[in-house]
Scaffold this motif. Structure first.
Motif, PDB file in Angstrom:
ATOM      1  N   ARG A  49      -5.476  -1.215  10.121  1.00  0.00           N
ATOM      2  CA  ARG A  49      -6.190  -1.062   8.849  1.00  0.00           C
ATOM      3  C   ARG A  49      -6.384  -2.390   8.099  1.00  0.00           C
ATOM      4  NH1 ARG A  49      -1.569   2.793   6.236  1.00  0.00           N
ATOM      5  NH2 ARG A  49      -0.259   1.271   5.166  1.00  0.00           N
ATOM      6  N   GLU A  60      -0.127   0.383  12.832  1.00  0.00           N
ATOM      7  CA  GLU A  60      -0.958   0.928  11.756  1.00  0.00           C
ATOM      8  C   GLU A  60      -1.382  -0.188  10.798  1.00  0.00           C
ATOM      9  OE1 GLU A  60       0.997   5.424  11.434  1.00  0.00           O
ATOM     10  OE2 GLU A  60       1.938   3.725  10.417  1.00  0.00           O
ATOM     11  N   TYR A  61      -0.469  -1.097  10.517  1.00  0.00           N
ATOM     12  CA  TYR A  61      -0.774  -2.224   9.632  1.00  0.00           C
ATOM     13  C   TYR A  61      -1.939  -3.040  10.194  1.00  0.00           C
ATOM     14  CZ  TYR A  61      -0.106  -6.718   7.206  1.00  0.00           C
ATOM     15  OH  TYR A  61      -0.299  -7.863   6.480  1.00  0.00           O
ATOM     16  N   LYS A 107       0.831  -1.212   0.000  1.00  0.00           N
ATOM     17  CA  LYS A 107       0.000   0.000   0.000  1.00  0.00           C
ATOM     18  C   LYS A 107       0.864   1.261   0.000  1.00  0.00           C
ATOM     19  CE  LYS A 107      -4.522  -1.300   1.880  1.00  0.00           C
ATOM     20  NZ  LYS A 107      -4.466  -2.734   1.619  1.00  0.00           N
TER      21      LYS A 107
END
Length: 640
Positions: A436, A432-433, A418
């Motif tokens: 999301r 964060e991975y 991404k």
């Protein structure tokens, strides 16, 4: 002893020429370097006098003096520190021991700011005197030496220097600069006072400036008795050890100025942490994260910078590596403790329980500082700067420091399928991975490749991309080693995109699985035909669940000893690589596979099977055992 003339090292001669011609607006850097050297000489004497108090008895009040002689056109920087013998003067002033000299010379430029920052960082500070002087004379007497065992060293910086023994009444070193005609501004009291205050205010040794009385002061003195010579020496700096002050009493600019003095790095630090601890362990620490990586960050570990060690405010040693783990070697600063003896040695540091406790505490302080920087959402650019400079070193801690592995993993940043789309500046943390990821995703997927391009375009990503699953992309040489040490983060296991079983779990599409089973049944005869053609070159052949656009790939077992990246590293190092067989996965719908399977000539079909396998190995490993054979087979098929 008669004076002897010596030639400089080739590197020194080049350096003197460049220094003399490269700096203009930042000429005052010479004074900060010479005062810093004088401060180091006094620190060394203070340390040695702990066990040999007689070394300092002759002149116990330690100080640095700066004096301009307008008539002679000279500027003298004096200290009553450790001093030098003739052999030491020839070694320290006639050569550069630092292995980074050539690197320094290649980076020195007409960019004043850049060049002045490099001088101290590369350990060539003394030679900066030739920026403003056309001759430098050094008179020095080592502590404990007799007056007639002093040394006189001098050079005009053109390729040779002279040295001889001489007589010097007092201990310490005088560096006498014979200033160039256009550099006489450094004979002005105001210029000297401003420069010393700017660069040396936080040196814990008093710095005195000789200021001759003004005319009206002289008239007033004429009415009095003759004054002492000491009356014209005025202390310029505060001479307070900054780390001994309360953090609330120290301004940001003072922390930055002290960092410059401590490290000879004239860029600004990214962050700092100042802590005073009392109780079971009593210490004060002042730690900094530099703004950029030092030139020798990945050099000889023996040359890496450690923390400065003070015991009861007495300087003990530079580069004390025992207080931080190797993966935090970029941290600069000092530690001052009352819990170690003044005569502590490097050997004792390795065995001390106090040092072990201090190392644990200072490691925590350092990681706190890094975490705070990482969590500063208002200044994301600072952490990006940190990661670009020190990210690869921090990764070492994942393996080296299991006790802090979770904290280190929290600070790591990754490119991913991404973020690659968003540009180079975008990186993702593991938190964060996970945040999301789709709710159905129970694993953290990653891919290790030899280069960024190989990772970005790897066929192993195709199904995961189709399912909109983000994959972490890694290509640093250290990544293979690091990922082998990690099993999970925040309760989620790591799965390589090249693994035999992708462990898709709830991400798997039931309809797709059913269609794939039918496809496998239909392709069974083709699979057997390929297996027969490839023989013992493969462990097996099967229909792939991961390919969408590519014809084939190879996968090892989940417990495979060596990955492709590890194989590349071993081969590059000239090490033997054990044989391992792979399973060939095919995409039956790909035109290359259908064309190969349509071949009726069994010899040509064998060539097709070999090319399909070799293409898969090439995509995975970047190399082939027999590239010439591959080209020959491919050409024959293309021309047939």
């Amino acid at each position: 002893m008669a004076a002897q003339v010596h030639g400089f090292q080739t590197e020194v001669a080049k350096l003197l020429k460049l220094l003399a011609n490269s700096l203009y607006s930042n000429k005052e850097v010479f004074l900060r370097e010479l005062i810093s050297n004088a401060s180091d000489a006094i620190d060394k004497l203070r340390f040695l006098s702990i066990t040999k108090p007689e070394l300092a008895q002759e002149d116990p009040v330690l100080r640095i003096r700066v004096r301009a002689d307008r008539d002679a056109g000279t500027l003298t920087i004096s200290d009553n520190g450790i001093g030098m013998t003739l052999a030491e003067a020839n070694e320290r002033l006639g050569t550069i021991a630092n292995s980074g000299t050539e690197d320094f010379l290649s980076k020195l430029s007409a960019d004043d700011a850049k060049s002045s920052q490099l001088i101290g960082q590369f350990g060539v500070g003394f030679y900066s005197a030739f920026i403003v002087a056309d001759r430098v004379t050094v008179r020095s007497r080592a502590a404990g030496a007799k007056p007639d065992e002093a040394v006189c060293w001098s050079s005009d910086g053109t390729g040779t220097y002279m040295s001889e023994t001489t007589v010097k009444a007092d201990r310490g070193t005088d560096v006498i600069l014979h200033l160039k005609a256009d550099e006489r501004e450094f004979l002005n009291d105001w210029t000297l006072r401003e420069t010393i205050t700017k660069f040396s205010d936080h040196i814990s040794t008093p710095v005195y400036l000789y200021e001759a009385p003004k005319d009206d002061e002289k008239k007033e003195d004429d009415k009095k008795e003759a004054s002492s010579p000491e009356d014209v020496w005025h202390q310029v700096n505060d001479a307070k050890a900054l780390w001994t002050l309360s953090p609330k009493d120290v301004k940001d600019e003072e922390y930055k100025a002290f960092y410059t003095h401590l490290t000879h790095d004239y860029g600004e630090p990214l962050a700092w942490a100042h802590n005073r601890v009392e109780g079971d362990l009593e210490y004060t620490s002042l730690l900094y994260i530099p703004g950029e990586a030092p030139w020798d960050l990945y050099g000889n570990p023996e040359e890496q910078k450690g923390l400065k060690l003070f015991v009861q405010r007495v300087f003990i040693m530079d580069r004390a590596k025992a207080f931080l783990p190797n993966y935090l070697r970029f941290i600069r600063g000092l530690v001052d403790t009352n819990d170690l003896p003044l005569n502590v040695s490097r050997e004792l540091l390795q065995e001390s329980r106090v040092v072990s406790k201090l190392k644990k505490a200072l490691t925590k302080r350092s990681l706190d500082m890094i975490e705070k920087l990482a969590e500063d959402k208002e200044n994301v650019e600072k952490y990006r700067t940190f990661w670009n400079a020190f990210g690869r070193v921090l990764k070492e801690g994942v393996v080296e420091d299991p006790a802090n592995r979770e904290r280190i993993l929290k600070c790591l940043r990754f490119a991913s399928t991404k973020t690659i789309e968003e540009g180079d500046a975008s990186l993702v943390s593991l938190d964060e991975y996970i945040a999301r990821a789709p709710e159905a995703q129970k694993k953290i997927y990653f891919l290790i490749a030899g280069t960024r391009e190989a990772a970005e375009h790897s066929p192993y990503l195709e199904t995961l991309k189709k399912k909109n699953v983000e994959v972490l992309l890694l290509w640093d040489r250290i990544d293979e080693w690091m990922m082998n040490a990690i099993t999970e983060y925040a309760g989620k296991g790591f799965v390589s995109a090249t693994a035999s079983d992708l462990e898709l779990g709830d991400l798997a599409d039931k309809e797709e699985e059913k269609a794939r089973e039918e496809e496998t049944k239909e392709a069974q005869a083709d699979i057997e035909r390929l297996k027969k053609a490839l023989g013992d070159k493969v462990e097996g052949v099967r229909v792939s669940t991961r390919l969408v656009d590519s014809p084939s790939c190879v996968v090892g077992s989940n417990d495979q000893m060596l990955t492709a990246q590890m194989r590349r590293m071993l081969e590059a190092a000239g090490q033997p690589v054990p044989e391992e067989k792979f399973t060939l996965e095919i995409n039956p719908k790909h035109p290359l596979i259908t064309k190969a399977l349509a071949e009726t000539d069994e010899k040509r079909f064998a060539d097709w099977a070999a090319v399909i396998l070799e293409e898969a190995h090439l995509a995975d490993q970047g190399t082939l055992k027999d590239p010439a054979g591959f080209v020959k087979r491919l050409n024959a098929l293309l021309l047939g």
